[in-house]
Design a protein around this motif. Structure first.
Motif, PDB file in Angstrom:
ATOM      1  N   GLU A   1     -67.752  44.136   0.362  1.00  0.00           N
ATOM      2  CA  GLU A   1     -68.706  45.130  -0.136  1.00  0.00           C
ATOM      3  C   GLU A   1     -68.841  46.308   0.811  1.00  0.00           C
ATOM      4  N   SER A   2     -68.779  46.033   2.109  1.00  0.00           N
ATOM      5  CA  SER A   2     -68.965  47.108   3.083  1.00  0.00           C
ATOM      6  C   SER A   2     -67.676  47.891   3.335  1.00  0.00           C
ATOM      7  N   GLY A   3     -66.560  47.366   2.875  1.00  0.00           N
ATOM      8  CA  GLY A   3     -65.283  48.028   3.116  1.00  0.00           C
ATOM      9  C   GLY A   3     -65.098  49.234   2.223  1.00  0.00           C
ATOM     10  N   GLU A   4     -65.274  50.427   2.806  1.00  0.00           N
ATOM     11  CA  GLU A   4     -65.076  51.644   2.032  1.00  0.00           C
ATOM     12  C   GLU A   4     -63.590  51.934   1.930  1.00  0.00           C
ATOM     13  N   GLY A   5     -63.221  52.480   0.816  1.00  0.00           N
ATOM     14  CA  GLY A   5     -61.835  52.865   0.644  1.00  0.00           C
ATOM     15  C   GLY A   5     -60.920  51.718   0.252  1.00  0.00           C
ATOM     16  N   LEU A   6     -61.509  50.555  -0.083  1.00  0.00           N
ATOM     17  CA  LEU A   6     -60.664  49.458  -0.543  1.00  0.00           C
ATOM     18  C   LEU A   6     -60.089  49.830  -1.902  1.00  0.00           C
ATOM     19  N   MET A   7     -58.803  49.698  -2.019  1.00  0.00           N
ATOM     20  CA  MET A   7     -58.129  50.077  -3.263  1.00  0.00           C
ATOM     21  C   MET A   7     -57.350  48.893  -3.821  1.00  0.00           C
ATOM     22  N   PHE A   8     -57.258  48.870  -5.115  1.00  0.00           N
ATOM     23  CA  PHE A   8     -56.488  47.857  -5.817  1.00  0.00           C
ATOM     24  C   PHE A   8     -55.640  48.596  -6.832  1.00  0.00           C
ATOM     25  N   ASP A   9     -54.349  48.632  -6.628  1.00  0.00           N
ATOM     26  CA  ASP A   9     -53.424  49.410  -7.459  1.00  0.00           C
ATOM     27  C   ASP A   9     -53.833  50.883  -7.541  1.00  0.00           C
ATOM     28  N   GLY A  10     -54.312  51.417  -6.451  1.00  0.00           N
ATOM     29  CA  GLY A  10     -54.678  52.827  -6.403  1.00  0.00           C
ATOM     30  C   GLY A  10     -56.069  53.135  -6.897  1.00  0.00           C
ATOM     31  N   ASP A  11     -56.767  52.164  -7.461  1.00  0.00           N
ATOM     32  CA  ASP A  11     -58.134  52.358  -7.948  1.00  0.00           C
ATOM     33  C   ASP A  11     -59.101  51.685  -6.987  1.00  0.00           C
ATOM     34  N   PRO A  12     -60.328  52.222  -6.901  1.00  0.00           N
ATOM     35  CA  PRO A  12     -61.320  51.544  -6.057  1.00  0.00           C
ATOM     36  C   PRO A  12     -61.537  50.100  -6.533  1.00  0.00           C
ATOM     37  N   LEU A  13     -61.853  49.234  -5.592  1.00  0.00           N
ATOM     38  CA  LEU A  13     -62.053  47.815  -5.888  1.00  0.00           C
ATOM     39  C   LEU A  13     -63.229  47.636  -6.842  1.00  0.00           C
ATOM     40  N   SER A  14     -62.972  47.049  -8.006  1.00  0.00           N
ATOM     41  CA  SER A  14     -64.036  46.830  -8.990  1.00  0.00           C
ATOM     42  C   SER A  14     -64.767  45.525  -8.688  1.00  0.00           C
ATOM     43  N   ASP A  15     -65.902  45.341  -9.339  1.00  0.00           N
ATOM     44  CA  ASP A  15     -66.663  44.097  -9.167  1.00  0.00           C
ATOM     45  C   ASP A  15     -65.847  42.897  -9.643  1.00  0.00           C
ATOM     46  N   GLU A  16     -65.101  43.072 -10.722  1.00  0.00           N
ATOM     47  CA  GLU A  16     -64.249  41.992 -11.233  1.00  0.00           C
ATOM     48  C   GLU A  16     -63.181  41.602 -10.221  1.00  0.00           C
ATOM     49  N   ALA A  17     -62.551  42.599  -9.632  1.00  0.00           N
ATOM     50  CA  ALA A  17     -61.499  42.335  -8.642  1.00  0.00           C
ATOM     51  C   ALA A  17     -62.084  41.651  -7.417  1.00  0.00           C
ATOM     52  N   ARG A  18     -63.262  42.098  -6.978  1.00  0.00           N
ATOM     53  CA  ARG A  18     -63.928  41.487  -5.826  1.00  0.00           C
ATOM     54  C   ARG A  18     -64.230  40.017  -6.126  1.00  0.00           C
ATOM     55  N   GLU A  19     -64.741  39.749  -7.325  1.00  0.00           N
ATOM     56  CA  GLU A  19     -65.070  38.365  -7.716  1.00  0.00           C
ATOM     57  C   GLU A  19     -63.804  37.513  -7.798  1.00  0.00           C
ATOM     58  N   SER A  20     -62.727  38.079  -8.305  1.00  0.00           N
ATOM     59  CA  SER A  20     -61.454  37.354  -8.372  1.00  0.00           C
ATOM     60  C   SER A  20     -60.946  36.997  -6.977  1.00  0.00           C
ATOM     61  N   ILE A  21     -61.067  37.929  -6.059  1.00  0.00           N
ATOM     62  CA  ILE A  21     -60.635  37.680  -4.679  1.00  0.00           C
ATOM     63  C   ILE A  21     -61.466  36.558  -4.074  1.00  0.00           C
ATOM     64  N   LEU A  22     -62.781  36.601  -4.295  1.00  0.00           N
ATOM     65  CA  LEU A  22     -63.658  35.569  -3.735  1.00  0.00           C
ATOM     66  C   LEU A  22     -63.363  34.194  -4.332  1.00  0.00           C
ATOM     67  N   GLN A  23     -63.096  34.134  -5.627  1.00  0.00           N
ATOM     68  CA  GLN A  23     -62.769  32.854  -6.260  1.00  0.00           C
ATOM     69  C   GLN A  23     -61.456  32.292  -5.717  1.00  0.00           C
ATOM     70  N   ALA A  24     -60.478  33.162  -5.531  1.00  0.00           N
ATOM     71  CA  ALA A  24     -59.201  32.721  -4.967  1.00  0.00           C
ATOM     72  C   ALA A  24     -59.389  32.232  -3.532  1.00  0.00           C
ATOM     73  N   MET A  25     -60.217  32.929  -2.768  1.00  0.00           N
ATOM     74  CA  MET A  25     -60.491  32.504  -1.390  1.00  0.00           C
ATOM     75  C   MET A  25     -61.212  31.162  -1.366  1.00  0.00           C
ATOM     76  N   LYS A  26     -62.123  30.948  -2.312  1.00  0.00           N
ATOM     77  CA  LYS A  26     -62.846  29.671  -2.378  1.00  0.00           C
ATOM     78  C   LYS A  26     -61.870  28.525  -2.628  1.00  0.00           C
ATOM     79  N   LEU A  27     -60.973  28.707  -3.587  1.00  0.00           N
ATOM     80  CA  LEU A  27     -59.976  27.671  -3.872  1.00  0.00           C
ATOM     81  C   LEU A  27     -59.101  27.403  -2.649  1.00  0.00           C
ATOM     82  N   GLY A  28     -58.705  28.482  -1.976  1.00  0.00           N
ATOM     83  CA  GLY A  28     -57.873  28.329  -0.786  1.00  0.00           C
ATOM     84  C   GLY A  28     -58.597  27.611   0.344  1.00  0.00           C
TER      85      GLY A  28
END
Length: 141
Positions: free
Chosen positions: A94-121
Motif C-alpha cells: 500500500e505504501s509503495g508508490e509507483g508500483l506498476m502491473f503491466d504498465g498500470d498502477p497496482l489495482s486493489d484486485e492485483a494487490r489482493e491477488s498478490i497477498l493471496q499468492a503470498m499466503k499460499l506460499g
C-alpha cells in the motif's frame, strides 16, 4: 489398526493432558470419550473429528487410523505468524508508490491477488519446513 480412542489417548498422553481436559477445552461432553473407550461408539461426527484434529494439529485421517505418521499441520501460532507477515506485506504494497502491473498502477484486485499468492506460499513453506526440520523423535505415529 488403532481405534479412535487409542489414538486420542495417545495424543493426550503426548501433550500431557487427560482426555477430560481435551473435552472441556473443545466443549464436548466427557461421555464422548467414555463412549469411545467402552466401545459404545466407534467414531465421532465429522464436526467433532475436525475440532479434535485442529486441537492436536493432526489430520482427520490420522485420527481415524488411515495414516501411520502425523502429517504436519499449521498450528494457531503458525497462522498468527503468517497473518502478521501478510499484514507487513500488505502495508508495504500500500505504501509503495509507483508500483506498476503491466504498465498500470497496482489495482486493489492485483494487490489482493498478490497477498493471496503470498499466503499460499508462506503456508506451504511453513508445512515443508515442519516436515523437513522436525526431529524424528518428535514424529510419533
Amino acid at each position: 489398526m488403532r481405534t479412535l480412542y487409542e489414538t486420542l489417548s495417545s495424543l493426550c498422553a503426548d501433550r500431557g493432558i487427560k482426555p477430560g481436559k481435551m473435552c472441556a477445552d473443545l466443549g464436548f461432553s466427557r461421555s464422548t470419550v467414555s463412549d469411545l473407550k467402552m466401545g459404545r461408539k466407534k467414531t465421532l461426527s465429522s464436526e467433532y473429528l475436525a475440532k479434535i484434529s485442529n486441537y492436536f494439529g493432526v489430520s482427520v485421517d490420522y485420527l481415524l487410523g488411515n495414516e501411520t505418521e502425523k502429517a504436519p499441520t499449521l498450528t494457531k501460532k503458525d497462522e498468527r505468524d503468517i497473518a502478521r507477515q501478510l499484514e507487513t506485506l500488505s502495508q508495504s504494497l500500500e505504501s509503495g508508490e509507483g508500483l506498476m502491473f503491466d504498465g498500470d498502477p497496482l489495482s486493489d484486485e492485483a494487490r489482493e491477488s498478490i497477498l493471496q499468492a503470498m499466503k499460499l506460499g508462506l503456508e506451504a513453506a511453513k508445512l515443508r519446513n515442519k516436515e523437513k526440520y522436525t526431529p524424528k523423535k518428535y514424529k510419533k505415529g
